[in-house]
Design a protein around this motif. Sequence first.
Motif, PDB file in Angstrom:
ATOM      1  N   GLY A   6      -1.434  -7.153  -4.020  1.00 48.12           N
ATOM      2  CA  GLY A   6      -2.749  -6.741  -3.541  1.00 48.12           C
ATOM      3  C   GLY A   6      -2.706  -5.377  -2.877  1.00 48.12           C
ATOM      4  O   GLY A   6      -3.590  -4.545  -3.084  1.00 48.12           O
ATOM      5  N   ILE A  20      -7.528  -9.835  -5.720  1.00 48.36           N
ATOM      6  CA  ILE A  20      -6.219 -10.491  -5.621  1.00 48.36           C
ATOM      7  C   ILE A  20      -6.144 -11.300  -4.327  1.00 48.36           C
ATOM      8  O   ILE A  20      -5.674 -12.444  -4.316  1.00 48.36           O
ATOM      9  N   TYR A  21      -6.633 -10.708  -3.226  1.00 53.26           N
ATOM     10  CA  TYR A  21      -6.676 -11.451  -1.969  1.00 53.26           C
ATOM     11  C   TYR A  21      -7.605 -12.653  -2.081  1.00 53.26           C
ATOM     12  O   TYR A  21      -7.319 -13.723  -1.531  1.00 53.26           O
ATOM     13  N   ALA A  47      -2.179  -2.673  -5.649  1.00 51.06           N
ATOM     14  CA  ALA A  47      -3.425  -2.462  -6.400  1.00 51.06           C
ATOM     15  C   ALA A  47      -4.455  -1.727  -5.549  1.00 51.06           C
ATOM     16  O   ALA A  47      -5.197  -0.877  -6.049  1.00 51.06           O
ATOM     17  N   SER A  48      -4.513  -2.037  -4.265  1.00 51.26           N
ATOM     18  CA  SER A  48      -5.468  -1.374  -3.379  1.00 51.26           C
ATOM     19  C   SER A  48      -5.206   0.121  -3.302  1.00 51.26           C
ATOM     20  O   SER A  48      -6.134   0.930  -3.366  1.00 51.26           O
ATOM     21  N   SER A 108       0.825  -1.209   0.000  1.00 43.45           N
ATOM     22  CA  SER A 108       0.000   0.000   0.000  1.00 43.45           C
ATOM     23  C   SER A 108       0.859   1.259   0.000  1.00 43.45           C
ATOM     24  O   SER A 108       0.514   2.262  -0.642  1.00 43.45           O
ATOM     25  N   GLY A 112      -7.948  -4.113  -4.320  1.00 42.29           N
ATOM     26  CA  GLY A 112      -7.069  -5.272  -4.404  1.00 42.29           C
ATOM     27  C   GLY A 112      -7.768  -6.504  -3.884  1.00 42.29           C
ATOM     28  O   GLY A 112      -7.159  -7.570  -3.742  1.00 42.29           O
ATOM     29  N   TYR A 127      -8.597  -7.285 -15.345  1.00 42.93           N
ATOM     30  CA  TYR A 127      -9.342  -7.937 -14.281  1.00 42.93           C
ATOM     31  C   TYR A 127     -10.631  -8.558 -14.807  1.00 42.93           C
ATOM     32  O   TYR A 127     -10.968  -9.709 -14.494  1.00 42.93           O
ATOM     33  N   SER A 164      -7.352  -3.183   4.914  1.00 47.22           N
ATOM     34  CA  SER A 164      -6.755  -2.542   3.746  1.00 47.22           C
ATOM     35  C   SER A 164      -7.327  -1.149   3.537  1.00 47.22           C
ATOM     36  O   SER A 164      -6.597  -0.183   3.258  1.00 47.22           O
TER      37      SER A 164
END
Length: 252
Positions: A141, A154-155, A144-145, A89, A151, A115, A180
Amino acid sequence: MLSALPSFDQIAVALPAVALAYVIFGIAGFGTALIAAPVLAHAMPVAAIVPMLALLDCAAAIVNGVRIGGDKVARDELARLVPLMVLGSLVGAWLLLMVPPRPMMLALGAFVVVYAIYGLVAPSPRGPLPPAFVLPFGGIGGIASAMFGSGGFIYAMYLGRRLADKDAVRATQSALIGLSTFTRAVIFALAGVYTDGRLALLALLLVPAMLLGTWIGHRVTLRLSREQFLRVLYVVLIGSGAALVLRAATGG
């Protein structure tokens, strides 16, 4: 960021986009930024959208209740993922605030398209992932978040291959997304993104749309099955993302 107080045009674009994003979140369980950001990017910089949505997501997490202490939460997976998520992050927030708007628009559009295509064509995963895979999934992740406001998928890809119990996957992912969202908001606050109060004001003006969308999403029963709905959603995301890529590429 926003160069002035939120304009009527920005609010007019943002209200329905945010409401729809939270309706879809209530039905599909993910992706407010993936739905709202491609629309909002036509009215404001991407570097303003993600921090603003982080505030709304925090409010939504409080409204919906973030159950980090639930019995189904896989705390060992959280312990592995959270430090990598925080580091990712930090990197993603730096990229978001440093990269010029046009490349960010192009990156956001490409991210949404990739995606959505993955969601349409990816085969069902088989077999558990080794624990070492937490390194790329946790870090990417987090990036991307912070960069794109989402994200979560991804998680979900990682947890779906690590945990056999679907309830455990959902509970752990819910806790992770809550953490997140909070992490993103804190990072942006420390970076001074909210200092002038304009993004906070815009987020506050959009809270009714978030609440309405969340309320509808939790109560509406669609005729489509969840799988059919997600296929339609992926097609919409491809169109939205492609429009952003075209706009960024042509300088429009």
